[in-house]
Design an enzyme around this catalytic site. Structure first.
Site, PDB file in Angstrom:
ATOM      1  N   CYS A  89       0.850  -1.190   0.000  1.00 46.69           N
ATOM      2  CA  CYS A  89       0.000   0.000   0.000  1.00 46.69           C
ATOM      3  C   CYS A  89       0.882   1.236   0.000  1.00 46.69           C
ATOM      4  O   CYS A  89       1.847   1.310   0.767  1.00 46.69           O
ATOM      5  CB  CYS A  89      -0.906  -0.017   1.241  1.00 46.69           C
ATOM      6  SG  CYS A  89      -2.001   1.407   1.366  1.00 46.69           S
ATOM      7  N   HIS A 131      -9.117  -3.385  -2.323  1.00 47.28           N
ATOM      8  CA  HIS A 131      -8.168  -2.550  -1.572  1.00 47.28           C
ATOM      9  C   HIS A 131      -8.620  -1.090  -1.546  1.00 47.28           C
ATOM     10  O   HIS A 131      -8.664  -0.465  -0.483  1.00 47.28           O
ATOM     11  CB  HIS A 131      -6.776  -2.684  -2.212  1.00 47.28           C
ATOM     12  CG  HIS A 131      -5.701  -1.925  -1.530  1.00 47.28           C
ATOM     13  ND1 HIS A 131      -4.725  -2.535  -0.777  1.00 47.28           N
ATOM     14  CD2 HIS A 131      -5.420  -0.601  -1.500  1.00 47.28           C
ATOM     15  CE1 HIS A 131      -3.892  -1.615  -0.311  1.00 47.28           C
ATOM     16  NE2 HIS A 131      -4.292  -0.424  -0.737  1.00 47.28           N
ATOM     17  N   GLU A 132      -8.957  -0.553  -2.712  1.00 48.35           N
ATOM     18  CA  GLU A 132      -9.332   0.866  -2.775  1.00 48.35           C
ATOM     19  C   GLU A 132     -10.673   1.122  -2.091  1.00 48.35           C
ATOM     20  O   GLU A 132     -10.850   2.148  -1.431  1.00 48.35           O
ATOM     21  CB  GLU A 132      -9.348   1.358  -4.223  1.00 48.35           C
ATOM     22  CG  GLU A 132      -8.024   1.233  -4.954  1.00 48.35           C
ATOM     23  CD  GLU A 132      -6.813   1.791  -4.205  1.00 48.35           C
ATOM     24  OE1 GLU A 132      -6.949   2.789  -3.468  1.00 48.35           O
ATOM     25  OE2 GLU A 132      -5.722   1.205  -4.345  1.00 48.35           O
ATOM     26  N   HIS A 135     -10.138   1.435   1.538  1.00 47.20           N
ATOM     27  CA  HIS A 135      -9.671   2.779   1.921  1.00 47.20           C
ATOM     28  C   HIS A 135     -10.851   3.724   2.169  1.00 47.20           C
ATOM     29  O   HIS A 135     -10.836   4.517   3.101  1.00 47.20           O
ATOM     30  CB  HIS A 135      -8.788   3.386   0.825  1.00 47.20           C
ATOM     31  CG  HIS A 135      -7.346   3.027   0.923  1.00 47.20           C
ATOM     32  ND1 HIS A 135      -6.571   3.304   2.022  1.00 47.20           N
ATOM     33  CD2 HIS A 135      -6.531   2.411   0.034  1.00 47.20           C
ATOM     34  CE1 HIS A 135      -5.336   2.886   1.816  1.00 47.20           C
ATOM     35  NE2 HIS A 135      -5.286   2.329   0.614  1.00 47.20           N
TER      36      HIS A 135
END
Length: 163
Positions: A89, A131-132, A135
């Protein structure tokens, strides 16, 4: 418009749940341009708005030569059992650990014109979508590690030059 500085572990914006993008104005258009410029840097598969200090539900991606963005993304489907997947990351520089990720993911959102956008894929695309989106929910990939692996990662963070 600009390549933005990436916020790193410890910055409170990375732990906050992002607000939905409302009206698309010049600020939102500038954010998307900055996300695109920032994700085009070598070695980047995705950049979420919180990583550049903006608490809005938006991210850009750069996977297999395809570069784009999505506003207000929602993971609508994952398939397969989560498997340990090597992951890093930009907000936790220099670390690489196996996070649990589904092998397929599908995300829906909108573009700057309010038109529906569907992003889906396997491999790196599935990983980037998960993953995004994490976030945007205030979650770093560290939270997807096994407890033992998380302890190792936290030690690496404490010993890093950037922390």
């Amino acid at each position: 418009m600009a390549i933005r500085t990436i916020r790193v572990f410890g910055d409170p914006v990375l732990r906050a749940v992002s607000a939905p993008v409302g009206e698309v104005d010049e600020g939102v258009r500038a954010l998307v341009a900055d996300l695109i410029d920032t994700v085009r840097e070598p070695g980047r598969a995705g950049v979420a708005a919180p990583q550049i200090g903006v608490n809005l539900r938006a991210f850009s991606y750069n996977v297999d030569g395809s570069v784009g963005y999505i506003l207000n993304p929602v993971v609508v489907e994952v398939r397969g059992e989560p498997v340990p997947t090597g992951e890093g990351c930009l907000s936790v520089p220099g670390l690489w650990h196996d996070a649990l990720r589904h092998p397929y993911a599908r995300v829906e959102g909108v573009d700057l014109d309010g038109e529906k956008v569907v992003l889906e894929g396997t491999g790196l695309m599935a990983q980037a979508l998960q993953h995004e989106t994490d976030h945007l929910d205030g979650m770093l990939y560290l939270q997807r590690l096994t407890p033992e692996e998380r302890k190792v990662a936290m030690r690496e963070i404490r010993e890093s030059d950037w922390f």
